[in-house]
Design a protein around this motif. Structure first.
Motif, short mmCIF file in Angstrom:
data_model
loop_
_atom_site.label_atom_id
_atom_site.label_comp_id
_atom_site.label_asym_id
_atom_site.label_seq_id
_atom_site.Cartn_x
_atom_site.Cartn_y
_atom_site.Cartn_z
N GLU A 159 0.83 -1.20 0.00
CA GLU A 159 0.00 0.00 0.00
C GLU A 159 0.87 1.26 0.00
O GLU A 159 1.83 1.36 0.76
N LYS A 164 -5.12 1.02 -1.54
CA LYS A 164 -5.66 0.20 -0.45
C LYS A 164 -5.79 -1.24 -0.91
O LYS A 164 -6.19 -1.52 -2.04
N MET A 188 -7.85 -4.54 -0.22
CA MET A 188 -9.10 -4.96 0.42
C MET A 188 -9.07 -6.45 0.78
O MET A 188 -9.66 -6.86 1.76
N GLN A 189 -8.40 -7.25 -0.05
CA GLN A 189 -8.27 -8.68 0.21
C GLN A 189 -6.78 -8.98 0.33
O GLN A 189 -6.05 -8.91 -0.66
N SER A 240 -6.04 -14.78 1.13
CA SER A 240 -7.51 -14.76 1.02
C SER A 240 -7.96 -15.92 0.13
O SER A 240 -7.43 -16.12 -0.96
N ARG A 277 -14.15 -6.68 -5.18
CA ARG A 277 -13.07 -5.72 -5.04
C ARG A 277 -11.98 -6.29 -4.13
O ARG A 277 -12.24 -6.73 -3.01
N ILE A 278 -10.75 -6.27 -4.64
CA ILE A 278 -9.61 -6.75 -3.85
C ILE A 278 -8.61 -5.63 -3.56
O ILE A 278 -7.70 -5.81 -2.75
N GLY A 279 -8.74 -4.48 -4.21
CA GLY A 279 -7.83 -3.37 -3.96
C GLY A 279 -8.32 -2.12 -4.66
O GLY A 279 -9.22 -2.16 -5.52
N VAL A 280 -7.75 -1.00 -4.25
CA VAL A 280 -8.10 0.30 -4.84
C VAL A 280 -6.82 0.93 -5.37
O VAL A 280 -5.80 0.99 -4.68
N ILE A 319 -11.82 6.40 -0.28
CA ILE A 319 -12.10 5.15 -0.98
C ILE A 319 -13.56 5.13 -1.40
O ILE A 319 -14.47 5.26 -0.55
N ASP A 370 -18.20 0.41 -2.68
CA ASP A 370 -18.22 -0.74 -3.58
C ASP A 370 -19.60 -0.81 -4.23
O ASP A 370 -20.63 -0.91 -3.54
#
Length: 387
Positions: free
Chosen positions: A20, A52, A54-55, A59, A67-70, A83, A86
Protein backbone atom coordinates in the motif's frame (compact mmCIF):
# COMPACT_ATOMS: atom_id res chain seq x y z
CA UNK A 1 -10.77 -10.26 -8.64
CA UNK A 2 -9.95 -10.73 -12.35
CA UNK A 3 -11.06 -13.76 -14.32
CA UNK A 4 -7.88 -15.38 -15.62
CA UNK A 5 -9.77 -17.91 -17.74
CA UNK A 6 -13.25 -18.10 -19.27
CA UNK A 7 -14.35 -20.71 -16.73
CA UNK A 8 -12.85 -19.10 -13.62
CA UNK A 9 -15.42 -18.14 -10.96
CA UNK A 10 -13.24 -17.64 -7.89
CA UNK A 11 -9.59 -17.61 -6.85
CA UNK A 12 -7.16 -17.31 -3.95
CA UNK A 13 -4.76 -14.42 -3.37
CA UNK A 14 -1.35 -15.94 -2.74
CA UNK A 15 0.61 -12.73 -2.15
CA UNK A 16 0.69 -9.07 -3.09
CA UNK A 17 3.88 -7.99 -4.85
CA UNK A 18 3.17 -4.27 -4.28
CA UNK A 19 2.51 -2.71 -0.87
CA UNK A 20 0.00 0.00 0.00
CA UNK A 21 1.30 3.41 -1.02
CA UNK A 22 3.84 2.02 -3.54
CA UNK A 23 3.87 3.25 -7.13
CA UNK A 24 3.99 0.83 -10.07
CA UNK A 25 4.35 1.00 -13.83
CA UNK A 26 2.52 -0.74 -16.64
CA UNK A 27 3.70 -4.34 -16.88
CA UNK A 28 4.72 -4.65 -13.21
CA UNK A 29 3.37 -7.67 -11.33
CA UNK A 30 0.79 -6.53 -8.76
CA UNK A 31 -0.15 -9.83 -7.12
CA UNK A 32 -0.14 -13.59 -7.54
CA UNK A 33 -3.48 -15.42 -7.83
CA UNK A 34 -4.01 -19.16 -7.36
CA UNK A 35 -6.81 -21.26 -8.81
CA UNK A 36 -7.53 -24.96 -8.66
CA UNK A 37 -5.53 -25.37 -11.89
CA UNK A 38 -2.61 -22.95 -11.85
CA UNK A 39 -0.88 -20.03 -10.19
CA UNK A 40 -0.58 -16.82 -12.27
CA UNK A 41 0.75 -13.28 -11.92
CA UNK A 42 -1.50 -10.24 -12.47
CA UNK A 43 0.26 -7.39 -14.26
CA UNK A 44 -0.68 -3.71 -14.19
CA UNK A 45 -2.20 -2.38 -17.41
CA UNK A 46 -1.28 1.26 -16.64
CA UNK A 47 0.85 3.27 -14.22
CA UNK A 48 -0.61 4.02 -10.82
CA UNK A 49 -0.41 3.85 -7.01
CA UNK A 50 -1.76 1.03 -4.84
CA UNK A 51 -3.97 2.98 -2.44
CA UNK A 52 -5.66 0.20 -0.45
CA UNK A 53 -5.61 -3.61 -0.29
CA UNK A 54 -9.10 -4.96 0.42
CA UNK A 55 -8.27 -8.68 0.21
CA UNK A 56 -4.89 -9.46 1.80
CA UNK A 57 -2.40 -12.30 1.35
CA UNK A 58 -3.90 -15.76 1.81
CA UNK A 59 -7.51 -14.76 1.02
CA UNK A 60 -9.42 -17.86 -0.11
CA UNK A 61 -12.42 -18.28 -2.40
CA UNK A 62 -12.61 -14.67 -3.59
CA UNK A 63 -15.35 -14.42 -6.24
CA UNK A 64 -14.55 -12.98 -9.64
CA UNK A 65 -15.51 -9.29 -9.71
CA UNK A 66 -15.15 -8.77 -5.94
CA UNK A 67 -13.07 -5.72 -5.04
CA UNK A 68 -9.61 -6.75 -3.85
CA UNK A 69 -7.83 -3.37 -3.96
CA UNK A 70 -8.10 0.30 -4.84
CA UNK A 71 -5.72 2.00 -7.31
CA UNK A 72 -5.06 5.74 -7.66
CA UNK A 73 -3.71 7.71 -10.59
CA UNK A 74 0.02 8.50 -10.80
CA UNK A 75 0.88 11.63 -8.85
CA UNK A 76 -2.29 11.58 -6.66
CA UNK A 77 -1.97 12.35 -2.97
CA UNK A 78 -3.60 9.22 -1.54
CA UNK A 79 -3.79 10.81 1.92
CA UNK A 80 -6.37 13.26 0.54
CA UNK A 81 -8.43 10.67 -1.36
CA UNK A 82 -11.45 8.77 -0.13
CA UNK A 83 -12.10 5.15 -0.98
CA UNK A 84 -15.25 4.98 -3.13
CA UNK A 85 -18.11 2.74 -2.10
CA UNK A 86 -18.22 -0.74 -3.58
CA UNK A 87 -20.89 -0.78 -6.29
CA UNK A 88 -21.16 -4.54 -6.60
CA UNK A 89 -23.33 -5.10 -3.47
CA UNK A 90 -25.74 -2.39 -4.71
CA UNK A 91 -25.95 -3.97 -8.15
CA UNK A 92 -26.59 -7.41 -6.65
CA UNK A 93 -29.34 -6.00 -4.40
CA UNK A 94 -30.98 -4.28 -7.40
CA UNK A 95 -30.90 -7.49 -9.42
CA UNK A 96 -32.37 -9.40 -6.50
CA UNK A 97 -35.24 -6.91 -6.14
CA UNK A 98 -36.01 -7.05 -9.85
CA UNK A 99 -36.04 -10.85 -9.72
CA UNK A 100 -38.44 -10.84 -6.77
CA UNK A 101 -40.85 -8.51 -8.59
CA UNK A 102 -41.12 -10.89 -11.53
CA UNK A 103 -43.82 -13.54 -11.37
CA UNK A 104 -42.21 -16.90 -10.64
CA UNK A 105 -42.61 -19.42 -13.36
CA UNK A 106 -42.76 -23.14 -12.69
CA UNK A 107 -40.88 -25.32 -15.15
CA UNK A 108 -39.78 -28.87 -15.46
CA UNK A 109 -36.19 -29.91 -15.15
CA UNK A 110 -35.90 -30.25 -18.93
CA UNK A 111 -37.33 -26.75 -19.45
CA UNK A 112 -34.89 -25.29 -16.88
CA UNK A 113 -32.00 -26.97 -18.64
CA UNK A 114 -33.16 -25.56 -21.95
CA UNK A 115 -33.42 -22.06 -20.46
CA UNK A 116 -29.89 -22.29 -19.13
CA UNK A 117 -28.66 -23.32 -22.54
CA UNK A 118 -30.55 -20.63 -24.45
CA UNK A 119 -27.86 -19.16 -26.75
CA UNK A 120 -27.29 -15.49 -27.32
CA UNK A 121 -28.18 -14.73 -30.91
CA UNK A 122 -26.67 -11.65 -32.46
CA UNK A 123 -28.26 -12.11 -35.86
CA UNK A 124 -24.93 -11.37 -37.55
CA UNK A 125 -22.79 -13.82 -39.39
CA UNK A 126 -19.28 -14.26 -37.95
CA UNK A 127 -16.20 -14.85 -40.11
CA UNK A 128 -15.97 -18.38 -41.58
CA UNK A 129 -14.76 -20.89 -39.01
CA UNK A 130 -11.56 -22.83 -39.50
CA UNK A 131 -11.89 -26.59 -39.35
CA UNK A 132 -11.23 -28.96 -37.79
CA UNK A 133 -12.39 -27.51 -34.47
CA UNK A 134 -10.41 -28.00 -31.31
CA UNK A 135 -11.54 -31.20 -29.51
CA UNK A 136 -12.64 -29.22 -26.44
CA UNK A 137 -14.70 -26.85 -28.63
CA UNK A 138 -16.30 -29.71 -30.58
CA UNK A 139 -17.22 -31.47 -27.31
CA UNK A 140 -18.79 -28.30 -25.88
CA UNK A 141 -20.80 -27.70 -29.05
CA UNK A 142 -22.05 -31.29 -29.10
CA UNK A 143 -22.86 -31.18 -25.37
CA UNK A 144 -25.08 -28.13 -25.87
CA UNK A 145 -26.73 -29.43 -29.03
CA UNK A 146 -25.59 -26.60 -31.31
CA UNK A 147 -25.73 -26.92 -35.10
CA UNK A 148 -23.73 -25.43 -37.98
CA UNK A 149 -25.87 -22.28 -38.10
CA UNK A 150 -25.05 -21.55 -34.44
CA UNK A 151 -21.34 -22.11 -35.07
CA UNK A 152 -21.42 -19.61 -37.94
CA UNK A 153 -22.69 -16.91 -35.52
CA UNK A 154 -19.82 -17.36 -33.04
CA UNK A 155 -16.95 -14.87 -33.22
CA UNK A 156 -13.58 -16.66 -33.02
CA UNK A 157 -10.86 -15.02 -30.91
CA UNK A 158 -8.23 -17.75 -30.97
CA UNK A 159 -4.94 -17.80 -32.87
CA UNK A 160 -5.29 -17.66 -36.66
CA UNK A 161 -9.06 -17.19 -36.31
CA UNK A 162 -9.69 -20.39 -34.37
CA UNK A 163 -12.80 -20.88 -32.25
CA UNK A 164 -12.10 -21.25 -28.51
CA UNK A 165 -14.17 -22.59 -25.61
CA UNK A 166 -14.61 -19.03 -24.33
CA UNK A 167 -16.22 -18.05 -27.63
CA UNK A 168 -18.77 -20.87 -27.27
CA UNK A 169 -19.45 -19.98 -23.63
CA UNK A 170 -19.92 -16.33 -24.59
CA UNK A 171 -22.39 -17.36 -27.29
CA UNK A 172 -24.29 -19.49 -24.75
CA UNK A 173 -24.36 -16.59 -22.28
CA UNK A 174 -22.36 -18.44 -19.62
CA UNK A 175 -19.73 -15.70 -19.56
CA UNK A 176 -19.75 -12.06 -20.58
CA UNK A 177 -19.91 -11.58 -24.37
CA UNK A 178 -16.86 -9.31 -24.24
CA UNK A 179 -14.82 -11.60 -22.02
CA UNK A 180 -13.10 -13.68 -24.77
CA UNK A 181 -12.06 -10.52 -26.62
CA UNK A 182 -10.67 -9.00 -23.40
CA UNK A 183 -8.64 -12.13 -22.71
CA UNK A 184 -7.34 -12.16 -26.28
CA UNK A 185 -6.19 -8.52 -25.98
CA UNK A 186 -4.45 -9.24 -22.67
CA UNK A 187 -2.66 -12.30 -24.10
CA UNK A 188 -1.55 -10.34 -27.16
CA UNK A 189 -0.24 -7.60 -24.90
CA UNK A 190 1.71 -10.04 -22.74
CA UNK A 191 3.03 -11.90 -25.77
CA UNK A 192 4.78 -8.78 -27.02
CA UNK A 193 8.32 -8.50 -25.71
CA UNK A 194 9.11 -4.84 -25.17
CA UNK A 195 12.85 -4.22 -25.52
CA UNK A 196 12.67 -0.43 -25.79
CA UNK A 197 13.92 0.10 -22.22
CA UNK A 198 16.91 -2.23 -22.54
CA UNK A 199 20.33 -0.62 -22.87
CA UNK A 200 23.62 -2.27 -23.74
CA UNK A 201 25.87 -2.29 -20.70
CA UNK A 202 29.31 -0.74 -21.05
CA UNK A 203 32.30 -3.04 -21.00
CA UNK A 204 33.72 -3.21 -17.50
CA UNK A 205 37.41 -3.85 -17.09
CA UNK A 206 38.09 -6.05 -14.10
CA UNK A 207 40.59 -4.47 -11.70
CA UNK A 208 43.98 -6.08 -11.63
CA UNK A 209 44.58 -8.05 -8.49
CA UNK A 210 47.94 -8.00 -6.80
CA UNK A 211 49.55 -9.74 -3.88
CA UNK A 212 47.88 -12.72 -2.31
CA UNK A 213 44.66 -12.47 -4.35
CA UNK A 214 46.56 -12.75 -7.65
CA UNK A 215 48.52 -15.72 -6.31
CA UNK A 216 45.34 -17.52 -5.28
CA UNK A 217 43.75 -17.11 -8.73
CA UNK A 218 46.79 -18.38 -10.66
CA UNK A 219 48.40 -21.17 -8.63
CA UNK A 220 51.91 -22.10 -9.62
CA UNK A 221 52.19 -25.66 -10.90
CA UNK A 222 55.21 -27.41 -9.41
CA UNK A 223 57.21 -29.24 -12.06
CA UNK A 224 59.75 -32.04 -11.78
CA UNK A 225 62.61 -33.07 -14.07
CA UNK A 226 62.67 -36.83 -14.66
CA UNK A 227 65.71 -38.24 -16.48
CA UNK A 228 67.27 -41.59 -17.33
CA UNK A 229 70.45 -42.62 -19.22
CA UNK A 230 69.69 -44.73 -22.29
CA UNK A 231 72.22 -46.44 -24.55
CA UNK A 232 71.60 -46.38 -28.31
CA UNK A 233 74.32 -48.90 -29.14
CA UNK A 234 71.79 -51.66 -29.83
CA UNK A 235 69.79 -49.27 -32.03
CA UNK A 236 72.86 -48.37 -34.10
CA UNK A 237 73.68 -52.06 -34.45
CA UNK A 238 70.15 -52.85 -35.65
CA UNK A 239 70.21 -49.88 -38.01
CA UNK A 240 73.51 -51.07 -39.55
CA UNK A 241 72.29 -54.66 -39.85
CA UNK A 242 69.13 -53.63 -41.69
CA UNK A 243 71.09 -51.44 -44.07
CA UNK A 244 73.66 -54.18 -44.85
CA UNK A 245 71.04 -56.89 -45.23
CA UNK A 246 68.16 -55.14 -46.99
CA UNK A 247 69.95 -52.12 -48.41
CA UNK A 248 67.47 -49.78 -46.68
CA UNK A 249 68.56 -47.00 -44.40
CA UNK A 250 66.18 -46.33 -41.49
CA UNK A 251 66.75 -43.02 -39.71
CA UNK A 252 67.43 -43.04 -36.01
CA UNK A 253 64.40 -40.80 -35.50
CA UNK A 254 62.14 -43.65 -36.66
CA UNK A 255 63.42 -45.91 -33.90
CA UNK A 256 62.93 -43.17 -31.28
CA UNK A 257 59.40 -42.23 -32.44
CA UNK A 258 58.22 -45.86 -32.45
CA UNK A 259 59.81 -46.50 -29.08
CA UNK A 260 57.98 -43.47 -27.66
CA UNK A 261 54.66 -44.76 -29.09
CA UNK A 262 55.20 -48.14 -27.41
CA UNK A 263 56.20 -46.54 -24.10
CA UNK A 264 53.16 -44.23 -24.11
CA UNK A 265 50.74 -47.14 -24.31
CA UNK A 266 48.85 -48.15 -21.12
CA UNK A 267 50.57 -45.86 -18.62
CA UNK A 268 49.44 -45.63 -14.98
CA UNK A 269 47.01 -42.80 -14.18
CA UNK A 270 48.30 -39.55 -12.65
CA UNK A 271 47.81 -39.10 -8.91
CA UNK A 272 45.36 -36.23 -9.48
CA UNK A 273 43.24 -38.15 -12.00
CA UNK A 274 39.47 -37.61 -11.71
CA UNK A 275 37.33 -40.56 -12.83
CA UNK A 276 34.70 -40.11 -15.52
CA UNK A 277 30.97 -40.71 -15.02
CA UNK A 278 31.28 -44.12 -16.70
CA UNK A 279 34.09 -45.12 -14.33
CA UNK A 280 32.10 -43.97 -11.29
CA UNK A 281 29.15 -46.03 -12.51
CA UNK A 282 31.41 -49.08 -12.89
CA UNK A 283 32.62 -48.58 -9.31
CA UNK A 284 29.01 -48.74 -8.10
CA UNK A 285 28.51 -51.99 -10.02
CA UNK A 286 31.83 -53.38 -8.81
CA UNK A 287 33.30 -53.51 -12.32
CA UNK A 288 36.24 -51.19 -11.64
CA UNK A 289 38.58 -54.11 -10.88
CA UNK A 290 37.87 -56.01 -14.10
CA UNK A 291 40.44 -54.06 -16.14
CA UNK A 292 43.42 -52.08 -14.81
CA UNK A 293 43.05 -48.33 -14.68
CA UNK A 294 45.40 -46.87 -17.23
CA UNK A 295 45.54 -44.36 -20.06
CA UNK A 296 47.71 -43.52 -23.05
CA UNK A 297 50.38 -40.87 -22.60
CA UNK A 298 51.59 -38.09 -24.89
CA UNK A 299 55.20 -37.83 -23.74
CA UNK A 300 58.11 -36.90 -26.04
CA UNK A 301 61.50 -36.97 -24.29
CA UNK A 302 64.34 -34.50 -24.68
CA UNK A 303 67.57 -36.28 -25.71
CA UNK A 304 71.09 -35.04 -25.03
CA UNK A 305 74.40 -36.86 -25.51
CA UNK A 306 76.51 -37.73 -22.46
CA UNK A 307 80.25 -38.12 -22.36
CA UNK A 308 81.70 -41.34 -20.87
CA UNK A 309 83.12 -39.39 -17.93
CA UNK A 310 79.59 -38.24 -17.00
CA UNK A 311 78.42 -41.84 -16.65
CA UNK A 312 81.49 -43.63 -15.24
CA UNK A 313 83.23 -40.86 -13.34
CA UNK A 314 86.55 -41.72 -15.12
CA UNK A 315 88.42 -38.86 -16.76
CA UNK A 316 88.88 -39.21 -20.53
CA UNK A 317 92.27 -40.16 -21.88
CA UNK A 318 94.38 -37.16 -22.97
CA UNK A 319 94.90 -36.78 -26.67
CA UNK A 320 98.32 -37.68 -28.03
CA UNK A 321 100.47 -34.66 -28.83
CA UNK A 322 101.46 -34.22 -32.48
CA UNK A 323 104.86 -32.76 -33.29
CA UNK A 324 104.50 -29.57 -35.30
CA UNK A 325 107.45 -30.49 -37.58
CA UNK A 326 105.91 -33.88 -38.37
CA UNK A 327 102.54 -32.26 -38.99
CA UNK A 328 103.96 -29.71 -41.42
CA UNK A 329 106.00 -32.35 -43.16
CA UNK A 330 102.93 -34.57 -43.48
CA UNK A 331 104.82 -37.44 -42.01
CA UNK A 332 101.79 -38.63 -40.07
CA UNK A 333 99.68 -40.93 -42.25
CA UNK A 334 95.93 -40.98 -41.83
CA UNK A 335 94.12 -44.26 -42.22
CA UNK A 336 90.47 -44.06 -43.17
CA UNK A 337 88.43 -47.21 -42.53
CA UNK A 338 86.29 -48.48 -45.38
CA UNK A 339 83.00 -47.92 -43.44
CA UNK A 340 79.92 -45.93 -44.40
CA UNK A 341 79.33 -43.04 -42.04
CA UNK A 342 75.94 -43.37 -40.28
CA UNK A 343 74.08 -40.03 -40.07
CA UNK A 344 73.12 -39.16 -36.52
CA UNK A 345 70.85 -36.32 -35.45
CA UNK A 346 72.66 -33.39 -33.81
CA UNK A 347 72.95 -33.81 -30.07
CA UNK A 348 72.46 -37.60 -30.12
CA UNK A 349 75.35 -39.94 -29.41
CA UNK A 350 75.81 -43.47 -30.67
CA UNK A 351 76.49 -44.50 -27.08
CA UNK A 352 74.85 -43.25 -23.88
CA UNK A 353 72.29 -40.45 -24.02
CA UNK A 354 70.32 -38.47 -21.48
CA UNK A 355 66.51 -38.89 -21.88
CA UNK A 356 64.55 -36.34 -19.81
CA UNK A 357 60.99 -35.07 -19.24
CA UNK A 358 59.70 -31.99 -17.42
CA UNK A 359 56.30 -32.86 -15.99
CA UNK A 360 53.98 -31.69 -13.17
CA UNK A 361 54.63 -33.16 -9.76
CA UNK A 362 51.53 -35.35 -9.97
CA UNK A 363 52.85 -37.10 -13.11
CA UNK A 364 56.35 -37.84 -11.83
CA UNK A 365 55.71 -41.56 -11.32
CA UNK A 366 53.96 -41.83 -14.71
CA UNK A 367 56.92 -40.16 -16.47
CA UNK A 368 59.41 -42.54 -14.82
CA UNK A 369 57.47 -45.54 -16.14
CA UNK A 370 57.54 -44.03 -19.63
CA UNK A 371 61.33 -43.48 -19.63
CA UNK A 372 61.99 -46.95 -18.24
CA UNK A 373 59.92 -48.48 -21.04
CA UNK A 374 61.85 -46.51 -23.68
CA UNK A 375 65.13 -47.69 -22.14
CA UNK A 376 63.98 -51.32 -22.22
CA UNK A 377 62.75 -51.16 -25.81
CA UNK A 378 65.81 -49.35 -27.19
CA UNK A 379 68.41 -51.43 -25.35
CA UNK A 380 66.89 -54.92 -25.58
CA UNK A 381 65.37 -55.58 -29.01
CA UNK A 382 65.12 -52.37 -31.06
CA UNK A 383 64.76 -54.44 -34.24
CA UNK A 384 61.16 -55.25 -33.26
CA UNK A 385 60.26 -51.58 -33.74
CA UNK A 386 60.71 -51.79 -37.52
CA UNK A 387 59.74 -55.37 -38.27
Amino acid sequence: MPALSPTMTEGNIATWKVKEGDSFAAGDVLLEIETDKASMDVEAQDDGILMKIMQGDGSKGVQVGVRIGVIAEPGDDISQLEIPADEKPAREAKKKTAAEEEEPKQATSSEQTGAQRQPRKSGEKAPPQKYPLYPSVAHLIKENGLDESAISEMTPTGPAGRLLKGDVLAYLGTVSPNRPEEIMKRFNHNAHLDLSNIKIAANQVAPKKTGKAATDEAPIVEERLVSLPVSLAAVIEAQTKVENTLGTFIPLSTFLERAAAVANDVLPLPSNYKPTTDELFNQVLGLDNVSPKASRGQYLPQIAALSPSTLTGVAPKPKAKVDIIDFLASSTKKTTPNLRKIPIRPGVSTGNNFFSLTVPKDEEKRAKVFLQRMKTVLESKPGNLIL
